[in-house]
Scaffold this motif. Structure first.
Motif, PDB file in Angstrom:
ATOM      1  N   GLU A 133     -30.219  37.324   9.808  1.00 19.01           N
ATOM      2  CA  GLU A 133     -30.633  36.007   9.305  1.00 19.01           C
ATOM      3  C   GLU A 133     -31.849  35.499  10.068  1.00 19.01           C
ATOM      4  O   GLU A 133     -32.819  35.017   9.476  1.00 19.01           O
ATOM      5  CB  GLU A 133     -29.467  35.019   9.437  1.00 19.01           C
ATOM      6  CG  GLU A 133     -29.734  33.663   8.844  1.00 19.01           C
ATOM      7  CD  GLU A 133     -29.505  33.607   7.343  1.00 19.01           C
ATOM      8  OE1 GLU A 133     -29.572  32.496   6.793  1.00 19.01           O
ATOM      9  OE2 GLU A 133     -29.258  34.659   6.713  1.00 19.01           O
ATOM     10  N   GLU A 134     -31.818  35.633  11.395  1.00 17.09           N
ATOM     11  CA  GLU A 134     -32.938  35.150  12.212  1.00 17.09           C
ATOM     12  C   GLU A 134     -34.198  35.967  11.953  1.00 17.09           C
ATOM     13  O   GLU A 134     -35.291  35.417  11.882  1.00 17.09           O
ATOM     14  CB  GLU A 134     -32.562  35.152  13.696  1.00 17.09           C
ATOM     15  CG  GLU A 134     -31.569  34.061  14.047  1.00 17.09           C
ATOM     16  CD  GLU A 134     -32.018  32.672  13.575  1.00 17.09           C
ATOM     17  OE1 GLU A 134     -33.178  32.273  13.824  1.00 17.09           O
ATOM     18  OE2 GLU A 134     -31.215  31.977  12.926  1.00 17.09           O
ATOM     19  N   LEU A 135     -34.051  37.287  11.814  1.00 13.24           N
ATOM     20  CA  LEU A 135     -35.195  38.130  11.490  1.00 13.24           C
ATOM     21  C   LEU A 135     -35.787  37.745  10.140  1.00 13.24           C
ATOM     22  O   LEU A 135     -36.994  37.591   9.986  1.00 13.24           O
ATOM     23  CB  LEU A 135     -34.762  39.604  11.476  1.00 13.24           C
ATOM     24  CG  LEU A 135     -35.805  40.611  10.979  1.00 13.24           C
ATOM     25  CD1 LEU A 135     -36.998  40.657  11.925  1.00 13.24           C
ATOM     26  CD2 LEU A 135     -35.181  41.986  10.826  1.00 13.24           C
ATOM     27  N   THR A 136     -34.906  37.561   9.164  1.00 16.94           N
ATOM     28  CA  THR A 136     -35.342  37.249   7.802  1.00 16.94           C
ATOM     29  C   THR A 136     -36.047  35.905   7.721  1.00 16.94           C
ATOM     30  O   THR A 136     -37.042  35.764   6.999  1.00 16.94           O
ATOM     31  CB  THR A 136     -34.115  37.247   6.854  1.00 16.94           C
ATOM     32  OG1 THR A 136     -33.484  38.522   6.920  1.00 16.94           O
ATOM     33  CG2 THR A 136     -34.513  36.943   5.422  1.00 16.94           C
ATOM     34  N   LEU A 137     -35.560  34.916   8.461  1.00 16.21           N
ATOM     35  CA  LEU A 137     -36.069  33.546   8.331  1.00 16.21           C
ATOM     36  C   LEU A 137     -36.958  33.118   9.496  1.00 16.21           C
ATOM     37  O   LEU A 137     -37.270  31.924   9.618  1.00 16.21           O
ATOM     38  CB  LEU A 137     -34.892  32.579   8.188  1.00 16.21           C
ATOM     39  CG  LEU A 137     -33.969  32.847   6.997  1.00 16.21           C
ATOM     40  CD1 LEU A 137     -32.809  31.871   6.993  1.00 16.21           C
ATOM     41  CD2 LEU A 137     -34.733  32.801   5.689  1.00 16.21           C
ATOM     42  N   ALA A 138     -37.388  34.058  10.318  1.00 21.20           N
ATOM     43  CA  ALA A 138     -38.240  33.724  11.464  1.00 21.20           C
ATOM     44  C   ALA A 138     -39.475  32.953  11.001  1.00 21.20           C
ATOM     45  O   ALA A 138     -40.109  33.293  10.000  1.00 21.20           O
ATOM     46  CB  ALA A 138     -38.656  34.999  12.194  1.00 21.20           C
ATOM     47  N   GLY A 139     -39.783  31.876  11.708  1.00 22.64           N
ATOM     48  CA  GLY A 139     -40.963  31.082  11.388  1.00 22.64           C
ATOM     49  C   GLY A 139     -40.730  29.991  10.357  1.00 22.64           C
ATOM     50  O   GLY A 139     -41.623  29.183  10.108  1.00 22.64           O
ATOM     51  N   LEU A 140     -39.546  29.961   9.745  1.00 26.51           N
ATOM     52  CA  LEU A 140     -39.235  28.911   8.780  1.00 26.51           C
ATOM     53  C   LEU A 140     -38.443  27.814   9.490  1.00 26.51           C
ATOM     54  O   LEU A 140     -37.489  28.113  10.211  1.00 26.51           O
ATOM     55  CB  LEU A 140     -38.400  29.454   7.618  1.00 26.51           C
ATOM     56  CG  LEU A 140     -39.024  30.563   6.764  1.00 26.51           C
ATOM     57  CD1 LEU A 140     -38.067  30.982   5.663  1.00 26.51           C
ATOM     58  CD2 LEU A 140     -40.354  30.127   6.165  1.00 26.51           C
ATOM     59  N   ASP A 141     -38.838  26.556   9.267  1.00 22.22           N
ATOM     60  CA  ASP A 141     -38.072  25.461   9.879  1.00 22.22           C
ATOM     61  C   ASP A 141     -36.810  25.196   9.051  1.00 22.22           C
ATOM     62  O   ASP A 141     -36.599  25.803   7.998  1.00 22.22           O
ATOM     63  CB  ASP A 141     -38.931  24.199  10.052  1.00 22.22           C
ATOM     64  CG  ASP A 141     -39.403  23.588   8.733  1.00 22.22           C
ATOM     65  OD1 ASP A 141     -38.662  23.667   7.721  1.00 22.22           O
ATOM     66  OD2 ASP A 141     -40.499  23.009   8.709  1.00 22.22           O
ATOM     67  N   ASP A 142     -35.970  24.287   9.542  1.00 20.59           N
ATOM     68  CA  ASP A 142     -34.688  24.025   8.878  1.00 20.59           C
ATOM     69  C   ASP A 142     -34.866  23.594   7.425  1.00 20.59           C
ATOM     70  O   ASP A 142     -34.116  24.026   6.547  1.00 20.59           O
ATOM     71  CB  ASP A 142     -33.888  22.958   9.635  1.00 20.59           C
ATOM     72  CG  ASP A 142     -33.344  23.479  10.958  1.00 20.59           C
ATOM     73  OD1 ASP A 142     -33.303  24.718  11.138  1.00 20.59           O
ATOM     74  OD2 ASP A 142     -32.959  22.654  11.800  1.00 20.59           O
ATOM     75  N   GLY A 143     -35.848  22.747   7.167  1.00 15.07           N
ATOM     76  CA  GLY A 143     -36.091  22.292   5.796  1.00 15.07           C
ATOM     77  C   GLY A 143     -36.512  23.439   4.886  1.00 15.07           C
ATOM     78  O   GLY A 143     -36.060  23.534   3.740  1.00 15.07           O
ATOM     79  N   GLU A 144     -37.375  24.313   5.383  1.00 20.35           N
ATOM     80  CA  GLU A 144     -37.813  25.461   4.581  1.00 20.35           C
ATOM     81  C   GLU A 144     -36.649  26.415   4.324  1.00 20.35           C
ATOM     82  O   GLU A 144     -36.528  26.971   3.228  1.00 20.35           O
ATOM     83  CB  GLU A 144     -38.942  26.194   5.310  1.00 20.35           C
ATOM     84  CG  GLU A 144     -40.241  25.406   5.343  1.00 20.35           C
ATOM     85  CD  GLU A 144     -41.283  26.022   6.272  1.00 20.35           C
ATOM     86  OE1 GLU A 144     -42.479  25.977   5.915  1.00 20.35           O
ATOM     87  OE2 GLU A 144     -40.902  26.541   7.350  1.00 20.35           O
TER      88      GLU A 144
END
Length: 195
Positions: A133-144
């Motif tokens: 999950e962290e790899l997939t969503l790295a760089g995205l903030d909570d809203g994104e």
């Protein structure tokens, strides 16, 4: 990887080279296919460290949540080809993670359950899933992240209206973005080949 214009594109990685002319009518569909492929590869690397093949974690998630189930019901729940599930169960049984036995209420049916020894695997799968999950969503903030989840849910709903027998509703053991590759026909054949 930095995207279609990054270093991998220069090396000619087909997954990162951009949009082929034949896919110009479906840029989002092309992007989803590429992302699903890369996500499946990343998941496979994490699962390999646990001695699992892609898709086996979904079977285990279902068994950890549901307890003993008939093999026929398990096949319906994970929405995979029966022969693929049988091969997955054979491997999981050989590694001591699942047990199969005749159903006492119907000797023709087979019950499948997670073994007590698979409890350590549960913690490992949870850690791997968090890492993915962290790899997939790295760089995205909570809203994104929330917006991406909302948009993917709408895409899933769109596809389910035109797909016979969608798998479990979102929120079940097989839910989430990573679940999608295993429930598509193209990745289903890939999973069978990986077994």
């Amino acid at each position: 990887m930095t995207g279609p214009t990054g270093p991998k594109a220069a090396q000619g990685d087909p997954a990162c080279t951009g949009l082929p002319s034949s896919a110009r009518g479906g840029p989002v569909s092309h992007a989803v296919s590429r992302v699903a492929r890369l996500h499946r590869i990343a998941a496979g690397k994490l699962l390999k460290q646990l001695g699992l093949y892609p898709g086996q974690e979904f079977l285990m998630m279902h068994l950890w949540e549901a307890g003993p189930v008939r093999q026929s019901d398990l096949i319906k729940s994970v929405d995979l080809d029966p022969s693929t599930v049988t091969k997955m169960l054979q491997r999981l049984e050989q590694t001591g993670h699942v047990r199969r036995c005749p159903d006492p209420s119907d000797r023709r049916a087979v019950l499948v359950e997670a073994t007590e020894g698979s409890c350590a695997l549960l913690a490992d799968v949870e850690r791997a899933w968090t890492g993915l999950e962290e790899l997939t969503l790295a760089g995205l903030d909570d809203g994104e992240r929330r917006e991406l989840a909302r948009l993917l849910a709408r895409v899933e709903d769109n596809l389910c209206t035109d797909t016979r027998g969608c798998p479990q509703p979102r929120g079940g053991p097989a839910a989430g973005p990573a679940a999608q590759p295993e429930s598509t026909s193209s990745s289903r054949s890939t999973s069978a080949a990986e077994l």
